[in-house]
Design a protein around this motif. Structure first.
Motif, short mmCIF file in Angstrom:
data_model
loop_
_atom_site.label_atom_id
_atom_site.label_comp_id
_atom_site.label_asym_id
_atom_site.label_seq_id
_atom_site.Cartn_x
_atom_site.Cartn_y
_atom_site.Cartn_z
N GLY A 229 0.80 -1.22 0.00
CA GLY A 229 0.00 0.00 0.00
C GLY A 229 0.83 1.26 0.00
O GLY A 229 0.28 2.37 0.06
N SER A 273 0.04 -1.98 4.53
CA SER A 273 -0.87 -2.95 3.94
C SER A 273 -0.21 -3.73 2.80
O SER A 273 0.77 -3.27 2.21
CB SER A 273 -2.11 -2.23 3.40
OG SER A 273 -1.75 -1.32 2.38
N ARG A 275 -1.27 -5.70 -0.74
CA ARG A 275 -2.32 -5.93 -1.72
C ARG A 275 -2.13 -7.25 -2.48
O ARG A 275 -3.08 -7.87 -2.92
CB ARG A 275 -2.36 -4.78 -2.74
CG ARG A 275 -2.75 -3.45 -2.09
CD ARG A 275 -2.65 -2.30 -3.07
NE ARG A 275 -3.01 -1.04 -2.44
CZ ARG A 275 -2.85 0.15 -3.00
NH1 ARG A 275 -2.31 0.22 -4.23
NH2 ARG A 275 -3.19 1.25 -2.36
#
Length: 293
Positions: A229, A273, A275
């Motif tokens: 992210g 994060s 993905r």
């Protein structure tokens, strides 16, 4: 079953084929790939007895291959061997008769095969009147018309349009379904990957890879694509993996062991994060480039 046992061919001081060993099992479709000058055609010519081996041997059903055995092999040479000024059906039927097929059956088989490849209306035409792609179709018919017990095909898909490729694939599958071993060379690696039970890669006269497509793909380095992210440049600071490429939020890395996948994921989640974290499975073309570099 066909087996090549340490097959070698020298031309003066040049070794064109160097200690080549592999098998083509009953009902197997084996793709034989390599760059120009790798030794594929020379190997196939030794299989067919067109060239004599300098060392090693070709074995058929666990015994040294004989001239009688080779009479039951279907061969499609690199340099096409049909007669340009002879009618198409007449010459493929004649070639079948040389293999012991009766005149009636030879014409019947030839007609059926030409029809299968969309050439029924060209049966009486001279070969030279056909396009190069259609001449290739006729060469294929000549190779299989005697219903051989072994097929050796040098670049059989060269010059064929997609429809003819599909027809050729279906024909080869019919042969392998009855136990016929098929060895063919090709530069079309995507086609080889899709079709073959086994792939043999030749480079500078030597076998550099041999196995089923999935085995070859899995034999390469363990690489993953990581999409985060945020900026993925931090992977460069990890000393326990090799960074292949980084661009923005995406990194391609090479891991030393499968368990390092979890380690990488944990580190990525600690930094933000994630993905995507996916293994990159190389294609046969990728493997080919690696082993022949």
């Amino acid at each position: 079953m066909l087996r090549l046992d340490r097959l070698t061919r020298r031309f003066g001081g040049h070794v064109a084929v160097d200690d080549v060993s592999f098998e083509v099992g009953d009902g197997q479709l084996v793709g034989f790939v390599g760059g120009n000058g790798a030794g594929k055609t020379t190997t196939m010519r030794m299989v067919m007895g067109v060239l004599q081996a300098s060392a090693g041997e070709v074995r058929w059903n666990d015994a040294p291959v004989t001239a009688i055995d080779r009479r039951e092999f279907g061969y499609m040479p690199e340099e096409r061997g049909l007669y340009p000024k002879q009618p198409v059906l007449e010459q493929v039927a004649y070639l079948a008769q040389l293999h012991g097929v009766s005149a009636h059956d030879a014409r019947e088989r030839g007609t059926a095969l030409l029809d299968r490849f969309g050439l029924a209306d060209r049966a009486k035409d001279k070969l030279e009147a056909l396009s190069l792609g259609n001449q290739q179709r006729v060469q294929i018919v000549a190779a299989v018309i005697a219903r051989p017990k072994m097929l050796v095909l040098d670049e059989p898909f060269s010059g064929l349009d997609p429809g003819a490729v599909d027809d050729m694939v279906a024909l080869l599958r019919e042969f392998t379904s009855t136990g016929t071993p098929v060895l063919f060379s090709s530069h079309q690696l995507d086609l080889v990957e899709r079709l073959c039970d086994r792939i043999v890669i030749l480079s500078r006269g030597r076998v550099v890879a041999d196995g089923v497509a999935d085995e070859l793909r899995r034999s390469g380095p363990l690489r993953h694509r990581l999409v985060t992210g945020n900026d993925a440049g931090w992977v460069r600071d990890l000393g326990w993996l090799d960074v292949i490429d980084v661009g923005g939020d995406t990194a391609v890395v090479q891991l030393a062991a499968a368990e390092d996948t979890d380690r990488l994921l944990t580190e990525a989640l600690r930094r933000g994060s994630v993905r995507e974290l996916a293994e990159i499975v190389p294609s046969v073309a990728d493997i080919y480039r690696e082993v022949t570099a």
